[in-house]
Design an enzyme around this catalytic site. Sequence first.
Site, short mmCIF file in Angstrom:
data_model
loop_
_atom_site.label_atom_id
_atom_site.label_comp_id
_atom_site.label_asym_id
_atom_site.label_seq_id
_atom_site.Cartn_x
_atom_site.Cartn_y
_atom_site.Cartn_z
N PHE A 181 57.31 49.62 43.02
CA PHE A 181 57.56 48.44 43.73
C PHE A 181 58.41 48.05 44.65
O PHE A 181 58.16 47.24 45.55
CB PHE A 181 57.92 47.26 42.51
N LYS A 182 59.18 49.03 45.11
CA LYS A 182 59.93 49.02 46.24
C LYS A 182 59.27 48.93 47.50
O LYS A 182 59.77 48.33 48.76
CB LYS A 182 60.85 50.26 46.54
N ASP A 183 57.86 49.30 47.72
CA ASP A 183 57.11 49.14 48.90
C ASP A 183 56.91 47.51 49.10
O ASP A 183 57.11 47.22 50.09
CB ASP A 183 55.60 49.50 48.62
#
Length: 481
Positions: A129-131
């Site tokens: 999810f860091k993208d």
Amino acid sequence: MQTGKGLTYSARMVELVSTRDPREDAITYEQAILAGLAPDGGLYVPKRYPVLDEMTLQELLALDFVELAVRIKTCFAGDGFSPQDIKGFMERAYSSDKFPHTNKGVVTPVRQVSTLFIQNLSLGPTAAFKDMALQPLGQEMNCSLERADQSLRILGATSGDTGSAAEAALKGLPRIQLFMLSPREGMSEFQRAQMGRLSGGNITNISVAGRFDDCQDLVKSVKADPEFADLGAVNSINFSRISSQVAYYFAAYNQVNSNFGEPVDFVVPSGNFGNVLAGYIARAMGLPIRRLIIATNENSVLHDVIQTGEYRTRQAEITSSPSMDISKASNFERLIYDLLGKDPVRVAAYMDRFAATGAVRFSEFGLSDSVLRDIGFDSGVSTHEDRLDSIRWVHDQGGGIIDPHTADAVTVARRLSDDGVPKICLETALAVKFEPVIQEALGFVPEREERFRGLEDTMEPDAFLEIPADPEILKDIIRSQ
Ligand SMILES: *Cc1c(COP(=O)(O)O)cnc(C)c1O
């Protein structure tokens, strides 16, 4: 207050202050995203969170993800960046070559598994999810640097997912030089390979003998040196990341509720408190979130503070959900700021007490020890066995194969009573990043998507500089680039 195109313009005047600065010197959003930590050691926060009126909220829920992301970002960054700029950031950040599963404008699809919901935030280039937050961060930083005709060196530390997501977002941006520290222990082969293949050009990967905490300490001691005080940050203390993450809470709401106003709960696998802080901000902006439920692994610092009121650090253990292996939660300070009446002197006192003794209680600061539960937070803990069990359970329910961090959330969500309020678990990584755990849970590993096949075989032997946990050696590396 002026209203136009459904957006309250007063909401665009967001100024940021350090959580610990008694003079409350305000800076702009752009300055904050290039600065990292404030000089006094605090974090930059908006003085006030923007509040949206009901008409605007209704309107947001009908938008596709990129439009929604533009509208939310405009609330925070609309002073410095033009509407065209912000639109460009989001279109490039969430383009279909980066998010190949995007379908009909949905970038973060929600699926139902038994009585729970799972929102997939991990369909970006590095499968975490860091993208969602780092892709826009790269675009925003690059634009600011170009306008100011400056360049920026960034020093980051990763326990796994931040590294590759930051590198994928910043690779090739001519005004940015990224130095990424990762611990020799605790990362998966897949995660190492994801980073290793991005080495070179403006990306330097540095492998530190030690653990994630050692990497974070190195970042701190290098930045404490005046020569390196201007290094930028890509971890979730960077407010750009938090503000981008707010959008997917809105996007989830939209997918589980047909009527605006019905409450929902989110269950968030948490480490540094960045993800769930974005949920807290979404709620402050007007999204009807009833509870924000934090799931931790065995490193239960956040669970403990929610349940007992005592924030106590301890040495993090390495677990099978390693991106949540933290000993303190850096973004927690932004919530403390609100709890302590946005009083920087009290925040500094709270954080000083924590730094000096390793523990601090709300009741020492005139708050109830149940204050976090009173304002809608709750929490639970999951163990390795729980994660395996939840991976099997979701698979048996036909919900696909979840990764161990998502399994922490599902574990906690399964223990909640079904009271008719939708429970949305955030899927923070794809299973492909943690195949050994999947093998242990299910006895098999699913075939990889084409884009991840053979990843580990592509790494050059010198992709990582190997160093001991010594700040002077690190400084020399940064100087020499
Ligand atoms: C970073 C990360 C987390 C923790 O998120 P925070 O914002 O630090 O709370 C959870 N799961 C995965 C897979 C991550 O990469």
